[in-house]
Design a protein around this motif. Structure first.
Motif, PDB file in Angstrom:
ATOM      1  N   ALA A  17       0.828  -1.205   0.000  1.00 17.59           N
ATOM      2  CA  ALA A  17       0.000   0.000   0.000  1.00 17.59           C
ATOM      3  C   ALA A  17       0.864   1.257   0.000  1.00 17.59           C
ATOM      4  N   THR A  18       1.988   1.216   0.701  1.00 16.50           N
ATOM      5  CA  THR A  18       2.902   2.363   0.715  1.00 16.50           C
ATOM      6  C   THR A  18       3.421   2.633  -0.692  1.00 16.50           C
ATOM      7  N   ALA A  20       2.067   1.752  -3.515  1.00 18.91           N
ATOM      8  CA  ALA A  20       0.956   2.217  -4.349  1.00 18.91           C
ATOM      9  C   ALA A  20       0.614   3.675  -4.068  1.00 18.91           C
ATOM     10  N   GLU A  21       0.576   4.064  -2.796  1.00 18.90           N
ATOM     11  CA  GLU A  21       0.236   5.446  -2.446  1.00 18.90           C
ATOM     12  C   GLU A  21       1.320   6.427  -2.904  1.00 18.90           C
ATOM     13  N   LEU A  24       0.920   6.706  -6.594  1.00 16.43           N
ATOM     14  CA  LEU A  24      -0.263   7.493  -6.952  1.00 16.43           C
ATOM     15  C   LEU A  24      -0.018   8.975  -6.732  1.00 16.43           C
ATOM     16  N   ARG A  34      -3.752   7.173   5.089  1.00 14.66           N
ATOM     17  CA  ARG A  34      -4.068   6.831   3.689  1.00 14.66           C
ATOM     18  C   ARG A  34      -3.499   5.456   3.328  1.00 14.66           C
ATOM     19  N   ILE A  35      -2.273   5.210   3.744  1.00 12.95           N
ATOM     20  CA  ILE A  35      -1.633   3.916   3.479  1.00 12.95           C
ATOM     21  C   ILE A  35      -2.413   2.802   4.185  1.00 12.95           C
ATOM     22  N   LYS A  37      -5.517   2.780   5.159  1.00 14.63           N
ATOM     23  CA  LYS A  37      -6.823   2.584   4.518  1.00 14.63           C
ATOM     24  C   LYS A  37      -6.680   1.712   3.277  1.00 14.63           C
ATOM     25  N   ARG A  38      -5.682   1.988   2.449  1.00 20.68           N
ATOM     26  CA  ARG A  38      -5.458   1.189   1.241  1.00 20.68           C
ATOM     27  C   ARG A  38      -5.155  -0.264   1.608  1.00 20.68           C
ATOM     28  N   ALA A  39      -4.427  -0.476   2.701  1.00 20.21           N
ATOM     29  CA  ALA A  39      -4.060  -1.823   3.127  1.00 20.21           C
ATOM     30  C   ALA A  39      -5.195  -2.539   3.856  1.00 20.21           C
ATOM     31  N   HIS A 102       3.901   2.906 -10.600  1.00 19.42           N
ATOM     32  CA  HIS A 102       3.961   3.177  -9.160  1.00 19.42           C
ATOM     33  C   HIS A 102       5.324   2.831  -8.577  1.00 19.42           C
TER      34      HIS A 102
END
Length: 191
Positions: A17-18, A20-21, A24, A34-35, A37-39, A102
């Motif tokens: 997730a890190t 990807a964020e 992004l 945010r990380i 939440k994505r995970a 990414h």
């Protein structure tokens, strides 16, 4: 009560997730919330596993470097000649696990982060030394004493293609590989 064995799964999810964020966002200006939440985990759990954003970023870069190293080793297993070894290293640099938007954004953010963070600088130094060593080893039978100079040039071109693709355009690994290999052939022939 937490389920036994979930920590490695959640850690891996947070690392992915890190990446990807950061990819992004195109920078390290991401939040742990945010990380997390994505995970699919809470911010508190992310902090529990990693302590903070710096540790998460560091884990993400270690993960990217681990994938890159595995890719290089896998490519080298199929290489029979020095030229094949050179092509394998270059192909791994632009392989699908390493040369996607990414991951490219994460690499570039990592380069910037390494300017001010000693841990990131150390990781970057390890990567650069290993890339230079691998290229030099492959080039030595092809270019003898010129191998280290050619290796530095090729490493710079690899970095440059990452920057170019980060600033615009879809990454094209096979095309990037072909460009660096063509340059390598010219430099080796001139050696």
């Amino acid at each position: 009560m937490p389920r036994v064995g979930m920590e490695p799964i959640r850690r891996a999810a947070l690392v992915k997730a890190t990446i990807a964020e950061v990819g992004l966002k195109g920078s390290l200006d991401v939040t742990v919330a945010r990380i997390a939440k994505r995970a699919g985990v809470s911010s508190g759990l992310a902090h529990h596993y990693f302590g903070g954003k710096e540790d998460l970023l560091f884990a993400a870069m270690r993960h990217i470097l681990t994938l890159y190293g595995a890719s290089v080793r896998a490519q080298l297993l199929r290489a029979g000649t020095p030229r094949d070894r050179l092509a394998a290293i270059i192909r791994a640099s632009f392989g699908p696990d390493n040369f996607e938007p990414h991951v490219i954004a994460a690499w570039l953010s990592f380069y910037v982060h390494a300017q001010s963070d000693p841990g990131a600088r150390r990781l970057l130094g390890i990567y650069q030394a290993r890339l230079g060593s691998n290229l030099t080893h492959a080039l030595r039978p092809l270019a003898s004493s010129r191998a280290p100079d050619i290796a530095r040039t090729l490493a710079s071109v690899i970095d440059g293609l990452y920057i170019r693709h980060a600033l615009g355009g879809a990454p094209d690994g096979p095309q990037a590989t072909a460009r660096v290999l063509a340059l390598a052939d010219v430099l080796v022939d001139a050696a």
